[in-house]
Write a protein that holds these residues in place. Structure first.
Motif, mmCIF file in Angstrom:
data_model
loop_
_atom_site.group_PDB
_atom_site.id
_atom_site.type_symbol
_atom_site.label_atom_id
_atom_site.label_comp_id
_atom_site.label_asym_id
_atom_site.label_seq_id
_atom_site.Cartn_x
_atom_site.Cartn_y
_atom_site.Cartn_z
ATOM 1 N N GLN A 123 -7.661 3.302 -8.845
ATOM 2 C CA GLN A 123 -8.071 4.545 -8.416
ATOM 3 C C GLN A 123 -6.966 5.608 -8.743
ATOM 4 N N ASN B 99 -7.866 -2.662 -6.008
ATOM 5 C CA ASN B 99 -8.952 -1.485 -6.063
ATOM 6 C C ASN B 99 -8.095 -0.199 -6.037
ATOM 7 N N ALA B 100 -7.131 -0.225 -5.014
ATOM 8 C CA ALA B 100 -6.245 1.101 -4.813
ATOM 9 C C ALA B 100 -5.595 1.440 -6.207
ATOM 10 N N ARG C 104 -8.362 -4.956 -1.775
ATOM 11 C CA ARG C 104 -8.005 -3.595 -1.476
ATOM 12 C C ARG C 104 -7.179 -2.904 -2.350
ATOM 13 N N SER D 233 1.453 6.739 -6.908
ATOM 14 C CA SER D 233 0.545 8.017 -7.174
ATOM 15 C C SER D 233 0.988 9.357 -7.235
ATOM 16 N N GLN E 48 1.052 4.598 -2.697
ATOM 17 C CA GLN E 48 0.870 5.751 -2.432
ATOM 18 C C GLN E 48 2.207 6.597 -3.122
ATOM 19 N N HIS F 242 0.785 -1.274 -0.138
ATOM 20 C CA HIS F 242 -0.141 -0.186 0.038
ATOM 21 C C HIS F 242 0.796 1.195 0.159
#
Length: 189
Positions: free
Chosen positions: A109, A105-106, A102, A72, A69, A65
């Motif tokens: 996004q 799905n992230a 999750r 992104s 970040q 995760h």
């Protein structure tokens, strides 16, 4: 009284031992191969963009995760110059929803990022990747200019040398091959 002191000492020792184990786990990188020096011939052609950025993930790795970040941030700073693909491992013959998490799905996004399920880890093998979060940047000519992690430690978000190196390269800062930072993620397979 002695029993209470003894129990307190044992309790404190257990807490210290647990913290040492957690710190060691968070600071220990995953196994990372160097990856190919150029875009693998056996894979689909690169995008034709100025840069091709690829990341490999295990859909159920909690460490990744933080890598997403950081990804992104990279995408937000250079959306028009870079094609970004994330390959998400999926075991052979796994149920269709196995890769739904999750994490995946992230990934969906993040604007402009394409996710592809990597059945059996074929692409990870082709690119020589072993750990979730392994990120590679390729120049338009197919030359690999970065291969490594984009976080400081497991699950740690924030500016780091890997992300900053990729952002500088995409922005056009000249330089020799960047020394990668370790990949902090679970094994892909």
């Amino acid at each position: 009284m002695r029993a209470a002191v003894l129990m307190t000492v044992i309790w404190a020792a257990c807490i210290v031992a647990g913290l040492v184990v957690l710190w060691d786990y968070g600071a220990r990188p995953g196994e990372a191969g160097p990856g190919p020096t150029s875009w693998p011939v056996d894979s689909r052609n690169s995008s034709g963009q100025a840069w091709d950025l690829v990341m490999f993930v295990h859909p159920h790795c909690p460490c990744t995760h933080a890598s997403l970040q950081e990804l992104s941030h990279i995408v937000a700073n250079a959306p028009a110059r870079v094609s970004v693909r994330v390959f998400a491992f999926q075991p052979v013959n796994a149920p269709a929803d196995w890769g739904g998490s999750r994490l995946t799905n992230a990934i969906r996004q993040i604007p402009g990022v394409r996710i592809e399920m990597d059945e059996g880890g074929k692409m990870a093998t082709l690119f020589g990747v072993h750990a979730s979060g392994h990120t590679m940047l390729f120049a338009r000519d197919g030359r690999q200019v970065y291969s490594g992690g984009i976080t400081l430690s497991r699950g740690h978000e924030g500016a780091n040398h890997g992300r900053l190196a990729i952002e500088k390269l995409i922005a056009g800062s000249p330089g020799s091959r960047i020394q990668p930072i370790p990949v902090f993620g679970c094994r892909i397979r």
